[in-house]
Enzyme design. Structure first.
Site, PDB file in Angstrom:
ATOM      1  N   ASP A 168     -28.869  18.712 -63.424  1.00  0.00           N
ATOM      2  CA  ASP A 168     -28.899  19.209 -64.805  1.00  0.00           C
ATOM      3  C   ASP A 168     -30.144  20.062 -65.059  1.00  0.00           C
ATOM      4  O   ASP A 168     -30.296  20.638 -66.142  1.00  0.00           O
ATOM      5  CB  ASP A 168     -28.736  18.077 -65.822  1.00  0.00           C
ATOM      6  CG  ASP A 168     -29.791  16.995 -65.703  1.00  0.00           C
ATOM      7  OD1 ASP A 168     -30.725  17.142 -64.889  1.00  0.00           O
ATOM      8  OD2 ASP A 168     -29.680  15.979 -66.431  1.00  0.00           O
ATOM      9  N   ASP A 196     -25.077  15.821 -60.975  1.00  0.00           N
ATOM     10  CA  ASP A 196     -25.672  15.014 -62.045  1.00  0.00           C
ATOM     11  C   ASP A 196     -24.666  14.692 -63.137  1.00  0.00           C
ATOM     12  O   ASP A 196     -23.913  15.583 -63.579  1.00  0.00           O
ATOM     13  CB  ASP A 196     -26.817  15.789 -62.700  1.00  0.00           C
ATOM     14  CG  ASP A 196     -28.172  15.443 -62.129  1.00  0.00           C
ATOM     15  OD1 ASP A 196     -28.293  14.429 -61.419  1.00  0.00           O
ATOM     16  OD2 ASP A 196     -29.132  16.196 -62.410  1.00  0.00           O
ATOM     17  N   LYS A 244     -25.148  11.514 -59.514  1.00  0.00           N
ATOM     18  CA  LYS A 244     -26.502  11.000 -59.774  1.00  0.00           C
ATOM     19  C   LYS A 244     -26.640  10.718 -61.253  1.00  0.00           C
ATOM     20  O   LYS A 244     -26.163  11.503 -62.079  1.00  0.00           O
ATOM     21  CB  LYS A 244     -27.557  12.017 -59.318  1.00  0.00           C
ATOM     22  CG  LYS A 244     -28.998  11.538 -59.571  1.00  0.00           C
ATOM     23  CD  LYS A 244     -30.011  12.367 -58.814  1.00  0.00           C
ATOM     24  CE  LYS A 244     -30.352  13.669 -59.462  1.00  0.00           C
ATOM     25  NZ  LYS A 244     -30.888  13.577 -60.844  1.00  0.00           N
ATOM     26  N   GLU A 289     -29.547   8.797 -64.224  1.00  0.00           N
ATOM     27  CA  GLU A 289     -30.960   8.458 -64.385  1.00  0.00           C
ATOM     28  C   GLU A 289     -31.153   7.089 -65.016  1.00  0.00           C
ATOM     29  O   GLU A 289     -30.413   6.696 -65.920  1.00  0.00           O
ATOM     30  CB  GLU A 289     -31.642   9.506 -65.274  1.00  0.00           C
ATOM     31  CG  GLU A 289     -31.609  10.898 -64.698  1.00  0.00           C
ATOM     32  CD  GLU A 289     -32.321  11.930 -65.578  1.00  0.00           C
ATOM     33  OE1 GLU A 289     -32.916  11.553 -66.621  1.00  0.00           O
ATOM     34  OE2 GLU A 289     -32.290  13.121 -65.212  1.00  0.00           O
ATOM     35  N   GLU A 301     -39.033  10.591 -58.903  1.00  0.00           N
ATOM     36  CA  GLU A 301     -39.605  11.847 -59.405  1.00  0.00           C
ATOM     37  C   GLU A 301     -40.944  11.606 -60.090  1.00  0.00           C
ATOM     38  O   GLU A 301     -41.053  10.762 -60.998  1.00  0.00           O
ATOM     39  CB  GLU A 301     -38.621  12.504 -60.387  1.00  0.00           C
ATOM     40  CG  GLU A 301     -39.155  13.821 -60.961  1.00  0.00           C
ATOM     41  CD  GLU A 301     -38.100  14.679 -61.640  1.00  0.00           C
ATOM     42  OE1 GLU A 301     -36.901  14.336 -61.591  1.00  0.00           O
ATOM     43  OE2 GLU A 301     -38.502  15.707 -62.217  1.00  0.00           O
TER      44      GLU A 301
HETATM   45  O1  KIV Z   1     -31.612  18.068 -62.010  1.00  0.00           O
HETATM   46  C1  KIV Z   1     -32.321  18.120 -61.006  1.00  0.00           C
HETATM   47  O2  KIV Z   1     -32.590  19.179 -60.443  1.00  0.00           O
HETATM   48  C2  KIV Z   1     -32.853  16.870 -60.479  1.00  0.00           C
HETATM   49  C3  KIV Z   1     -33.854  16.975 -59.371  1.00  0.00           C
HETATM   50  C4  KIV Z   1     -35.163  17.353 -59.941  1.00  0.00           C
HETATM   51  C5  KIV Z   1     -33.942  15.722 -58.581  1.00  0.00           C
HETATM   52  O3  KIV Z   1     -32.513  15.826 -60.937  1.00  0.00           O
END
Ligand code: KIV
Length: 266
Positions: free
Chosen positions: A47, A86, A114, A116, A183
């Site tokens: 994202d 994401d 992914k 968070e 991160e």
């Molecule tokens: O959205 C993204 O690019 C990320 C990376 C920074 C891991 O989550």
């Protein structure tokens, strides 16, 4: 380098054994194809596209449909790297909504999603994994929490926050996450978490002690405007092409020379 698609099991098998996992973001077919030719292991449609593609100040306005669009683009450009997508802000308030949105990303071509955080997210991870959606977890500076954090700041520098991150990482791995992005956390903490969890950790601003590294594609090619975070290295400088820059990034991840101490946080 084999032409065979990178599998989740193959990445997990590299934990401890190496080589370290080299990952980057991509949002379009052209860069995905070049990254594939260079030998990248994992491509993330993150994202972060809200910031580096759309020019927004943070990631919060990105929608599931926008991620779906970019996953389709990247999937057309590259078939070998593991393709991760994401779930954007607001798309996983509970397990059933998360599953519906994750399924849209998988249908578009993602092999893993992914999301968070921990807490209630841990049970969402368990729900998704039980329904054949492989999951990458993400702890530390989780950009979707930018307003709670009061900005993009290094996380878990205090012992209580570090202990919570260690516990969250263990819980997410136990819930079935296959990978864990760390991160912007102190390098020593990331090294300790990496030693403690059975799944590969992929760091960004988390020091050299992770099982792999990820950078935003625009950052590693030096085309991001504004102040550059400490953990960003411009791999295009000194290299004649985008492909050789990405190959240099992969080599530096694998030999442990990226990130350096100066590119990490204490
Ligand atoms: O959205 C993204 O690019 C990320 C990376 C920074 C891991 O989550």
């Amino acid at each position: 380098m084999s032409d065979a698609a990178v599998t989740i099991d193959a990445l997990i098998a590299r934990k401890g054994a190496g080589p370290r996992i080299a990952a980057m973001t991509a949002y379009d077919a052209s860069l995905a194809a070049i990254a594939e030719a260079a030998g990248i292991d994992l491509l993330l449609v993150g994202d972060s596209l809200g910031m580096v593609v759309q020019g927004a100040p943070n990631t919060l306005a990105v929608t599931v449909d926008e991620i779906v669009y970019h996953v389709r683009c990247v999937a057309r450009g590259a078939t070998r790297p593991l393709l991760v997508a994401d779930l954007p802000f607001g798309s996983y308030p509970d397990a059933t909504v998360a599953f519906g949105n994750a399924a849209s990303l998988v249908r578009a071509g993602a092999a893993m999603i992914k999301l968070e955080g921990a807490g209630h997210v841990t049970s969402i991870v368990e729900y998704l994994v039980a329904r054949e959606v492989p999951v990458c977890a993400h702890l530390g500076l989780t950009p979707q929490s930018v307003h709670r954090f009061g900005g993009f700041r290094v996380q878990a520098r205090e012992e209580a926050a570090a202990a919570k991150l260690r516990a969250d990482a263990a819980a997410l791995a136990a819930a079935g996450a296959s990978l864990l992005v760390l991160e912007c956390v102190p390098a020593d903490l990331a090294r300790a978490v990496s030693a403690a969890v059975p799944i590969p950790t992929i760091g960004i601003g988390a020091g050299p002690g992770c099982d792999g590294q990820i950078l935003v594609g625009q950052d590693l090619l030096g085309i991001t405007r504004g102040k550059r975070p400490r953990f960003v290295r411009d791999f295009l400088a000194g290299h004649g092409s985008v492909e050789s820059a990405i190959a240099a990034y992969i080599a530096a991840v694998q030999d442990g020379s990226f990130p350096s101490a100066a590119e990490s946080y204490a």
